[in-house]
Design a protein around this motif. Structure first.
Motif, short mmCIF file in Angstrom:
data_model
loop_
_atom_site.label_atom_id
_atom_site.label_comp_id
_atom_site.label_asym_id
_atom_site.label_seq_id
_atom_site.Cartn_x
_atom_site.Cartn_y
_atom_site.Cartn_z
N ARG A 1 -34.32 77.68 23.47
CA ARG A 1 -34.49 76.49 24.30
C ARG A 1 -35.46 76.84 25.43
NH1 ARG A 1 -29.28 75.46 25.83
NH2 ARG A 1 -28.97 74.34 23.88
N ASP A 2 -36.54 76.07 25.55
CA ASP A 2 -37.52 76.25 26.61
C ASP A 2 -38.10 77.67 26.65
OD1 ASP A 2 -37.14 73.61 27.38
OD2 ASP A 2 -35.56 74.13 28.79
N GLY A 3 -38.35 78.26 25.48
CA GLY A 3 -38.96 79.58 25.42
C GLY A 3 -38.01 80.73 25.68
N VAL A 4 -36.72 80.45 25.76
CA VAL A 4 -35.71 81.49 25.97
C VAL A 4 -34.77 81.49 24.78
CG1 VAL A 4 -33.88 82.34 27.46
CG2 VAL A 4 -35.87 81.25 28.47
N LEU A 5 -34.69 82.63 24.10
CA LEU A 5 -33.82 82.78 22.93
C LEU A 5 -32.51 83.40 23.38
CD1 LEU A 5 -33.50 82.80 19.77
CD2 LEU A 5 -34.26 85.17 19.90
N THR A 6 -31.41 82.79 22.96
CA THR A 6 -30.08 83.33 23.24
C THR A 6 -29.40 83.62 21.92
OG1 THR A 6 -29.94 82.05 25.29
CG2 THR A 6 -27.88 82.95 24.41
#
Length: 159
Positions: free
Chosen positions: A132-137
């Motif tokens: 999400r929004d360039g952040v991978l969790t």
């Protein structure tokens, strides 16, 4: 370009030129001498050093948060290697347009990668990833704690 063009024909420059000319996995010298790292290894090491990540332990899971700017979910790979190594990777490529000329390039291009050895209580069957929004969790659930062993009671007989 060879070093002798600039008058830099030194043993160091010659060795660097030979390293640049050796393809991955090729021995090159035939003498059985020890080879240095391959280009792939060096590229992966640079990618891992340049990819920021946070690791959090939650009550029921582990969370790995990795910045993956400019990548869509189809450009990111999340894998488990060797049964316990979580590998997160992707590659950001330059956008090529015929009528555009870069005046400055400061955003990082190339491979993004991180590797994490998962703890023993990680559940390998329950891994999920959300970008999400360039952040991978990436979430890895924990296995439930083992039941404490109950002591075995042995009845004593009177002889």
């Amino acid at each position: 370009m060879e070093g002798r063009v600039f008058g830099l024909e030194t043993p160091l420059m010659t060795a660097l030129q030979q390293l640049l000319d050796i393809p991955d996995g090729e021995a090159g010298n035939g003498g059985g001498e020890k080879q240095g790292p391959t280009r792939t290894y060096v590229r992966d090491a640079r990618a891992m050093a340049a990819t920021p990540a946070d690791v959090k332990e939650l009550p029921g899971a582990y969370a790995f948060v990795v910045d993956m700017p400019g990548l869509g979910s189809g450009d990111i790979k999340v894998q488990v290697e060797d049964e316990r190594v979580l590998v997160i990777s992707g590659e950001r490529r330059r956008e090529e347009k015929e009528d555009a000329k870069y005046l400055r390039m400061e955003r990082r291009m190339g491979k993004l990668m991180r590797k994490f050895v998962l703890p023993e209580n990680a559940d390998m069957e329950k891994i999920s990833a959300v970008c999400r929004d360039g952040v991978l969790t990436v979430s890895v659930e924990k296995l439930p704690p083992p039941e404490p062993k109950k002591p075995k009671t042995i009845q004593v007989q009177v002889a």
